[in-house]
Design a protein around this motif. Structure first.
Motif, mmCIF file in Angstrom:
data_model
loop_
_atom_site.group_PDB
_atom_site.id
_atom_site.type_symbol
_atom_site.label_atom_id
_atom_site.label_comp_id
_atom_site.label_asym_id
_atom_site.label_seq_id
_atom_site.Cartn_x
_atom_site.Cartn_y
_atom_site.Cartn_z
ATOM 1 N N VAL A 194 5.003 -2.563 3.125
ATOM 2 C CA VAL A 194 4.581 -4.174 2.824
ATOM 3 C C VAL A 194 4.205 -4.933 3.921
ATOM 4 C CG1 VAL A 194 5.290 -6.237 1.924
ATOM 5 C CG2 VAL A 194 6.202 -3.932 0.778
ATOM 6 N N GLY A 195 2.758 -5.352 3.887
ATOM 7 C CA GLY A 195 2.445 -6.079 5.194
ATOM 8 C C GLY A 195 2.369 -7.769 4.696
ATOM 9 N N LEU A 224 15.015 -0.757 -1.120
ATOM 10 C CA LEU A 224 14.060 -1.846 -0.695
ATOM 11 C C LEU A 224 14.588 -2.432 0.444
ATOM 12 C CD1 LEU A 224 12.665 -4.428 -3.310
ATOM 13 C CD2 LEU A 224 13.562 -5.320 -1.269
ATOM 14 N N ALA A 225 13.689 -2.919 1.474
ATOM 15 C CA ALA A 225 14.179 -3.481 2.562
ATOM 16 C C ALA A 225 12.927 -4.234 3.287
ATOM 17 C CB ALA A 225 14.419 -2.360 3.799
ATOM 18 N N THR A 226 13.245 -5.254 3.573
ATOM 19 C CA THR A 226 12.315 -6.172 4.198
ATOM 20 C C THR A 226 12.829 -6.928 5.658
ATOM 21 O OG1 THR A 226 12.929 -8.176 2.805
ATOM 22 C CG2 THR A 226 11.330 -6.998 1.754
ATOM 23 N N SER A 227 11.887 -7.345 6.372
ATOM 24 C CA SER A 227 12.206 -7.997 7.672
ATOM 25 C C SER A 227 12.833 -9.221 7.380
ATOM 26 C CB SER A 227 11.266 -8.012 8.734
ATOM 27 O OG SER A 227 11.428 -8.782 9.599
ATOM 28 N N VAL A 265 0.721 -1.075 0.003
ATOM 29 C CA VAL A 265 0.140 0.062 -0.035
ATOM 30 C C VAL A 265 0.857 1.439 -0.110
ATOM 31 C CG1 VAL A 265 -1.879 -1.115 1.238
ATOM 32 C CG2 VAL A 265 -0.121 -0.124 2.461
ATOM 33 N N ARG A 266 0.309 2.261 -0.425
ATOM 34 C CA ARG A 266 0.950 3.412 -0.309
ATOM 35 C C ARG A 266 0.891 4.049 1.086
ATOM 36 N NH1 ARG A 266 -1.488 4.765 -5.636
ATOM 37 N NH2 ARG A 266 0.344 4.832 -7.271
ATOM 38 N N ALA A 267 2.098 4.373 1.417
ATOM 39 C CA ALA A 267 2.142 4.954 3.064
ATOM 40 C C ALA A 267 1.224 6.348 3.282
ATOM 41 C CB ALA A 267 3.505 5.449 3.217
ATOM 42 N N THR A 268 0.463 6.014 4.352
ATOM 43 C CA THR A 268 -0.316 7.254 4.754
ATOM 44 C C THR A 268 0.593 7.812 6.256
ATOM 45 O OG1 THR A 268 -1.838 5.948 6.096
ATOM 46 C CG2 THR A 268 -2.268 6.397 3.862
ATOM 47 N N VAL A 317 6.261 -5.453 7.031
ATOM 48 C CA VAL A 317 7.497 -6.220 6.806
ATOM 49 C C VAL A 317 8.298 -5.801 5.957
ATOM 50 C CG1 VAL A 317 6.446 -8.216 7.903
ATOM 51 C CG2 VAL A 317 6.354 -7.972 5.378
ATOM 52 N N GLY A 318 7.964 -4.662 5.187
ATOM 53 C CA GLY A 318 9.120 -4.096 4.090
ATOM 54 C C GLY A 318 8.527 -2.721 3.757
ATOM 55 N N ILE A 319 9.629 -1.926 3.058
ATOM 56 C CA ILE A 319 9.306 -0.634 2.504
ATOM 57 C C ILE A 319 9.900 -0.609 1.284
ATOM 58 C CG2 ILE A 319 11.300 0.154 3.982
ATOM 59 C CD1 ILE A 319 9.751 2.933 3.845
#
Length: 360
Positions: A232-233, A261-264, A186-189, A244-246
């Motif tokens: 990212v969820g 790009l980063a993910t847990s 989703v787009r960040a709010t 879990v990600g951006i």
């Protein structure tokens, strides 16, 4: 040598005369001081995990932790008679945390010295300081989000998931199908902003550049129509994994530039990174643009380098990269990919924003 700027991700407690007053094995009616309870609950709310390394009879000690209402707060407890350094190391390895993000509190100088000798990056504190830990900078994450308060429960769900996986006979892909894995992009709010900033700070192994972005920097990108700030969820039948990600993406008519790009690391085994990258590559192919990706090597993110290379990114010097400017001074490699359509993941259901529709 520890770095005071590194935030503690897990605090490991000794029990006797540290978490509680008294020595259990000597028959004392041990009591947990109110100030220690407050530290435990406050750190838990901040998303700091907590564990135990204690020389005690496991069943007796755990029963006492349950009686005093604190057992649920501790992940991966190690109660036995081995060296405490071995217990702390095992906790760090199981959590997949760098030792510099682990702290240990114990009333015995010899125990602290033993841990410090074998694990010099672990922060060690005397029991006399335990009640003050929540006030220290290293135990105070710069951002506290919705996910912070449920981080411990997400890890505990993860351990149950891991236990089921160990008992599963068959290929990994078949097990992943049983999880009902779902990913959202989703787009960040404003609501997701703090968690997005936290992801740039906390993720290290699956972080393409290691560059942190604070709220102000992310808010600036969110208002720029050429930039996408994507959160990212993930969830499965055991419950939510949380955010879990951006992805920070700069879109131009000729090239989409993956700035970050980063993910847990918690969702690497579920194919989160490859699912996300394949989606971005597929969307870029459909948009008819090239892809560029920034990568800055660190001592922790080789897995991210492998993920980019496996996705097809290389060091090709394409003319599309010229307008993006130089990266030499920043120590950043700029990778390139001429994208082609990709198939959807066979094990992850993806619900993602439409990148062909501009925001703002």
């Amino acid at each position: 040598m520890t770095d005071d700027r590194v935030i503690v991700k897990c605090l490991v407690w000794d029990l006797d005369n540290t978490l509680w007053r008294g020595t259990l094995a000597e028959g004392d009616d041990v009591v947990v001081p109110d100030e220690i309870r407050r530290v435990i609950t406050e750190l838990d709310a901040r998303g700091v995990l907590q564990s135990v390394a204690s020389k005690n009879d496991h069943d007796v000690a755990w029963a006492r932790l349950e009686q005093v209402g604190l057992a649920e707060y501790f992940v991966l407890p190690h109660v036995g008679w081995g060296p405490k350094s071995a217990s702390v190391r095992a906790i760090a390895e199981k959590l997949n945390f760098a030792e510099s993000t682990i702290a240990f509190v114990d009333d015995q100088p010899t125990e602290r010295a033993e841990v410090a000798y074998h694990l010099p990056e672990v922060r060690c504190y005397p029991a006399e300081q335990a009640a003050e830990l929540a006030g220290l900078a290293e135990f105070s994450p710069p951002v506290i989000t919705e996910d912070s308060a449920r981080r411990r429960k997400m890890y505990q769900a993860g351990f149950r998931r891991d236990a089921e996986r160990e008992g599963f006979t068959g290929p990994d892909e078949d097990f992943l199908r049983t999880l009902d894995l779902r990913m959202t992009v989703v787009r960040a709010t404003e609501r997701e902003l703090a968690r997005a900033a936290e992801l740039t700070l906390r993720t290290s192994q699956m972080n393409a550049t290691g560059v942190p972005y604070d709220d102000a920097a992310l808010r600036s990108l969110m208002t720029d129509p050429e930039h996408e700030v994507l959160v990212v969820g993930m969830s499965d039948r055991f419950g939510p994994h949380g955010a879990v990600g951006i992805v920070l993406l700069h879109r131009t008519p000729e090239v989409w530039h993956l700035k970050l790009l980063a993910t847990s690391c918690r969702v690497v085994a579920f194919g989160a990174g490859s699912t996300l990258l394949n989606w971005i590559v597929d969307r870029a192919a459909r948009a008819g643009v090239h892809l560029a990706a920034d990568f800055r090597p660190t001592d922790r993110n080789r897995m991210m380098d492998i993920a980019y290379r496996f996705a097809g990114f290389d060091d090709e010097a394409c003319a599309c990269l010229l307008p993006l400017g130089s990266t030499a001074a920043e120590g950043v490699l700029r990778l390139h990919l001429l994208p082609e359509p990709r198939q959807a993941s066979p094990v992850v259901t993806l619900d993602a924003v439409d990148l062909e529709v501009a925001h703002g």
